[in-house]
Every structure is written in structure tokens, then in C-alpha cells.
Design a protein around this motif. Sequence first.
Motif, mmCIF file in Angstrom:
data_model
loop_
_atom_site.group_PDB
_atom_site.id
_atom_site.type_symbol
_atom_site.label_atom_id
_atom_site.label_comp_id
_atom_site.label_asym_id
_atom_site.label_seq_id
_atom_site.Cartn_x
_atom_site.Cartn_y
_atom_site.Cartn_z
ATOM 1 N N SER A 195 0.808 -1.220 0.000
ATOM 2 C CA SER A 195 0.000 0.000 0.000
ATOM 3 C C SER A 195 0.841 1.270 0.000
ATOM 4 O O SER A 195 0.363 2.332 -0.406
ATOM 5 C CB SER A 195 -0.934 0.007 1.220
ATOM 6 N N THR A 196 2.101 1.186 0.445
ATOM 7 C CA THR A 196 2.960 2.370 0.490
ATOM 8 C C THR A 196 3.923 2.442 -0.691
ATOM 9 O O THR A 196 3.959 3.434 -1.411
ATOM 10 C CB THR A 196 3.771 2.398 1.798
ATOM 11 N N SER A 197 4.663 1.374 -0.924
ATOM 12 C CA SER A 197 5.684 1.396 -1.975
ATOM 13 C C SER A 197 5.108 1.191 -3.371
ATOM 14 O O SER A 197 5.713 1.590 -4.361
ATOM 15 C CB SER A 197 6.735 0.313 -1.703
ATOM 16 N N GLY A 198 3.940 0.549 -3.455
ATOM 17 C CA GLY A 198 3.350 0.269 -4.755
ATOM 18 C C GLY A 198 3.899 -0.974 -5.420
ATOM 19 O O GLY A 198 3.500 -1.326 -6.529
ATOM 20 N N GLU A 199 4.802 -1.667 -4.750
ATOM 21 C CA GLU A 199 5.343 -2.921 -5.290
ATOM 22 C C GLU A 199 4.196 -3.908 -5.476
ATOM 23 O O GLU A 199 3.349 -4.070 -4.600
ATOM 24 C CB GLU A 199 6.377 -3.488 -4.331
ATOM 25 N N MET A 200 4.169 -4.574 -6.631
ATOM 26 C CA MET A 200 3.035 -5.463 -6.883
ATOM 27 C C MET A 200 3.454 -6.697 -7.674
ATOM 28 O O MET A 200 4.463 -6.723 -8.379
ATOM 29 C CB MET A 200 1.910 -4.715 -7.610
ATOM 30 N N ASN A 201 2.607 -7.720 -7.541
ATOM 31 C CA ASN A 201 2.763 -8.973 -8.272
ATOM 32 C C ASN A 201 1.370 -9.413 -8.702
ATOM 33 O O ASN A 201 0.487 -9.594 -7.871
ATOM 34 C CB ASN A 201 3.422 -10.027 -7.378
ATOM 35 N N ASP A 202 1.178 -9.559 -9.998
ATOM 36 C CA ASP A 202 -0.142 -9.903 -10.536
ATOM 37 C C ASP A 202 -0.047 -11.199 -11.328
ATOM 38 O O ASP A 202 0.804 -11.338 -12.209
ATOM 39 C CB ASP A 202 -0.668 -8.776 -11.428
ATOM 40 N N LYS A 203 -0.940 -12.140 -11.002
ATOM 41 C CA LYS A 203 -0.982 -13.412 -11.716
ATOM 42 C C LYS A 203 -2.379 -13.640 -12.277
ATOM 43 O O LYS A 203 -3.359 -13.619 -11.539
ATOM 44 C CB LYS A 203 -0.592 -14.564 -10.781
ATOM 45 N N GLN A 204 -2.434 -13.830 -13.592
ATOM 46 C CA GLN A 204 -3.690 -14.114 -14.280
ATOM 47 C C GLN A 204 -3.648 -15.563 -14.766
ATOM 48 O O GLN A 204 -2.707 -15.962 -15.451
ATOM 49 C CB GLN A 204 -3.878 -13.162 -15.467
ATOM 50 N N TYR A 205 -4.682 -16.322 -14.407
ATOM 51 C CA TYR A 205 -4.713 -17.744 -14.750
ATOM 52 C C TYR A 205 -5.824 -18.031 -15.753
ATOM 53 O O TYR A 205 -6.960 -17.574 -15.587
ATOM 54 C CB TYR A 205 -4.969 -18.590 -13.505
ATOM 55 N N ASP A 206 -5.501 -18.816 -16.766
ATOM 56 C CA ASP A 206 -6.493 -19.337 -17.701
ATOM 57 C C ASP A 206 -6.391 -20.857 -17.659
ATOM 58 O O ASP A 206 -5.420 -21.435 -18.163
ATOM 59 C CB ASP A 206 -6.241 -18.819 -19.120
ATOM 60 N N PHE A 207 -7.371 -21.495 -17.042
ATOM 61 C CA PHE A 207 -7.289 -22.928 -16.833
ATOM 62 C C PHE A 207 -7.757 -23.730 -18.034
ATOM 63 O O PHE A 207 -7.533 -24.943 -18.083
ATOM 64 C CB PHE A 207 -8.099 -23.306 -15.586
ATOM 65 N N LEU A 208 -8.383 -23.080 -19.001
ATOM 66 C CA LEU A 208 -8.783 -23.769 -20.229
ATOM 67 C C LEU A 208 -7.613 -23.865 -21.202
ATOM 68 O O LEU A 208 -7.397 -24.903 -21.830
ATOM 69 C CB LEU A 208 -9.977 -23.065 -20.873
ATOM 70 N N THR A 209 -6.843 -22.785 -21.304
ATOM 71 C CA THR A 209 -5.656 -22.810 -22.165
ATOM 72 C C THR A 209 -4.406 -23.240 -21.404
ATOM 73 O O THR A 209 -3.342 -23.415 -22.008
ATOM 74 C CB THR A 209 -5.410 -21.425 -22.778
ATOM 75 N N LYS A 210 -4.533 -23.381 -20.074
ATOM 76 C CA LYS A 210 -3.438 -23.800 -19.193
ATOM 77 C C LYS A 210 -2.244 -22.844 -19.301
ATOM 78 O O LYS A 210 -1.107 -23.256 -19.537
ATOM 79 C CB LYS A 210 -3.023 -25.237 -19.508
ATOM 80 N N LYS A 211 -2.544 -21.554 -19.098
ATOM 81 C CA LYS A 211 -1.501 -20.533 -19.132
ATOM 82 C C LYS A 211 -1.611 -19.621 -17.907
ATOM 83 O O LYS A 211 -2.699 -19.361 -17.408
ATOM 84 C CB LYS A 211 -1.604 -19.696 -20.406
ATOM 85 N N ARG A 212 -0.458 -19.130 -17.470
ATOM 86 C CA ARG A 212 -0.364 -18.173 -16.384
ATOM 87 C C ARG A 212 0.406 -16.957 -16.888
ATOM 88 O O ARG A 212 1.500 -17.105 -17.459
ATOM 89 C CB ARG A 212 0.368 -18.784 -15.196
ATOM 90 N N VAL A 213 -0.141 -15.766 -16.704
ATOM 91 C CA VAL A 213 0.540 -14.531 -17.081
ATOM 92 C C VAL A 213 0.908 -13.790 -15.812
ATOM 93 O O VAL A 213 0.045 -13.451 -15.006
ATOM 94 C CB VAL A 213 -0.345 -13.646 -17.992
ATOM 95 N N VAL A 214 2.209 -13.545 -15.614
ATOM 96 C CA VAL A 214 2.714 -12.931 -14.393
ATOM 97 C C VAL A 214 3.286 -11.551 -14.708
ATOM 98 O O VAL A 214 4.103 -11.406 -15.621
ATOM 99 C CB VAL A 214 3.808 -13.802 -13.748
ATOM 100 N N THR A 215 2.825 -10.547 -13.964
ATOM 101 C CA THR A 215 3.335 -9.183 -14.112
ATOM 102 C C THR A 215 3.926 -8.735 -12.786
ATOM 103 O O THR A 215 3.271 -8.813 -11.742
ATOM 104 C CB THR A 215 2.226 -8.209 -14.540
ATOM 105 N N ILE A 216 5.177 -8.267 -12.819
ATOM 106 C CA ILE A 216 5.881 -7.799 -11.634
ATOM 107 C C ILE A 216 6.318 -6.354 -11.850
ATOM 108 O O ILE A 216 6.806 -6.004 -12.925
ATOM 109 C CB ILE A 216 7.111 -8.677 -11.339
ATOM 110 N N GLY A 217 6.128 -5.508 -10.854
ATOM 111 C CA GLY A 217 6.546 -4.112 -10.987
ATOM 112 C C GLY A 217 5.923 -3.235 -9.941
ATOM 113 O O GLY A 217 5.842 -3.596 -8.768
ATOM 114 N N LYS A 218 5.443 -2.081 -10.375
ATOM 115 C CA LYS A 218 4.816 -1.104 -9.484
ATOM 116 C C LYS A 218 3.406 -0.803 -9.978
ATOM 117 O O LYS A 218 3.139 -0.793 -11.187
ATOM 118 C CB LYS A 218 5.628 0.195 -9.452
ATOM 119 N N THR A 219 2.519 -0.518 -9.028
ATOM 120 C CA THR A 219 1.133 -0.256 -9.397
ATOM 121 C C THR A 219 0.984 1.017 -10.205
ATOM 122 O O THR A 219 0.056 1.152 -11.004
ATOM 123 C CB THR A 219 0.260 -0.150 -8.135
ATOM 124 N N ASP A 220 1.885 2.002 -10.013
ATOM 125 C CA ASP A 220 1.761 3.268 -10.725
ATOM 126 C C ASP A 220 2.581 3.304 -12.006
ATOM 127 O O ASP A 220 2.660 4.331 -12.667
ATOM 128 C CB ASP A 220 2.159 4.443 -9.825
#
Length: 235
Positions: free
Chosen positions: A172-197
Motif C-alpha cells: 500500500s505504500t511502496s506500490g510494489e506489486m505482483n499480478d498473476k492471471q490464470y487461464d485454466f482452459l488454455t493452461k496458461k499463467r501470465v505474471v506481471t511484476i513491478g509497481k502499481t503506478d
Amino acid sequence: MKTTIFLLFIAVSGSAFSQSFKYPIMNAQGKTIKALIPPQWKVVDSAYGDLNNDKVEDLALIIEFYAAVKENRAYGDNTTELITELQRPRILAVYFKTGRNYRIVTQNNNFVLRSEEGGAMGDPLRPMSINDNKLSLAFEGGGTWRWKLGYSFKYLNKDWQLTNANNHTYHSTSGEMNDKQYDFLTKKRVVTIGKTDNSLLTNETTEQPLTLKGLRTFTNFKKPWTWELGPDEYL
């Protein structure tokens, strides 16, 4: 003295009530939401939309009991880590529209997070929605480190299969983030690492294959945070 006795009576009554609590069986059909709700329960969220691809708006409800009771809730995995908590139970109920009536398809007493399970942010429940024949549930909570969870289920082979999910954590302070999007039909994971801003151009995004032993449904997915996809990776 009278006050002490009264408070003691409340405590004993509450304990006895919590031990005898049983989930009601939702009404099988009805024309209105009011006709579907058991006594002493209230609607905390609802959504309309086509869930079985018949071009008719179906109904999903989340209802909550009026009082707190003792519940055994799963943590870690689905079975071995159970914690008893005092909280108001919630039920997810899904109805298909048939003619003039809504007819029940699913009643789930476990998956929806309770109002006390969001940490410092309070009630974690966020509005659910129905789009593209999918029922989507969302939760958010945490403190300094916060999390957002999203799950989309589709009615396939007479069960509710988890087709998509996302797990987003951020500071909530630094904005550091890790986002994982899962698609279980195509069996893929998309991972985004960085800052929210930061823009998507400056954050690092990678696509990874998903190797899973089996897919999750409402039948075998107890509640959020209990599916261990891999080492230190929970959904």
C-alpha cells in the motif's frame, strides 16, 4: 448483578446456538428473491445474467445469517488446517430462470469469504458479476500488503468449473506489486511484476505454462487461498 446475569445468559445462549447451527437448504424455486431466502438470512449481493447460454437472465445470490456462529474454516489446504472462528455464515446460491421461476442449481456454504476474513480492510467481499456465461466472484483484503482475488466459474458438465482466476498482491505504500492471471482452459499463467503506478511498458510480464493435476470446481475448491498450485503459490 442483573446486568452480569444477563450477559452470562447471552454468552451461554450464543454458545448453545452456535453448536446447534445448521445451514438451511435453499428454496428450490421461486419467482422473486424474497421467495428464495430462508428466515433470518439477508441478501448481501446479487447478480443477474445468462449462465447456461439460453438467452435468459439467471440469478446468483450471496446471503448472510443474522448472527455470528462458530464455524470451522479451512486454511492452507482444504482439509488439514481448520480454524474455528466466530462469524456470520454466508451462502452462495445460483438459480437458472425457467419460465417464470428461478430454479436452484447450486448451493455452496463454504467458498464465499466471511465479513471478518479481510484483515485490516474489513469485509473482503466485492460485487460479483455474470458475463460471457461465467459467474465471477471477487475478494480484497490485507493490511500494508494487500491482495485481490478473482474467480470465474462456468457451468460445464453439470458442475461449476473454474475457468479463470487472478491473484494480485501489492504494497500500500511502496506500490510494489505482483499480478498473476490464470487461464485454466488454455493452461496458461501470465505474471506481471513491478509497481502499481507504472505503465505496462515498464513492468515485467511473462507468460508461463500451467501444469495441473486437475481442475477445480465448487465441489473440490473449499474456499479462497486453499488451492496450492505450487511451492508458495496459493489461489
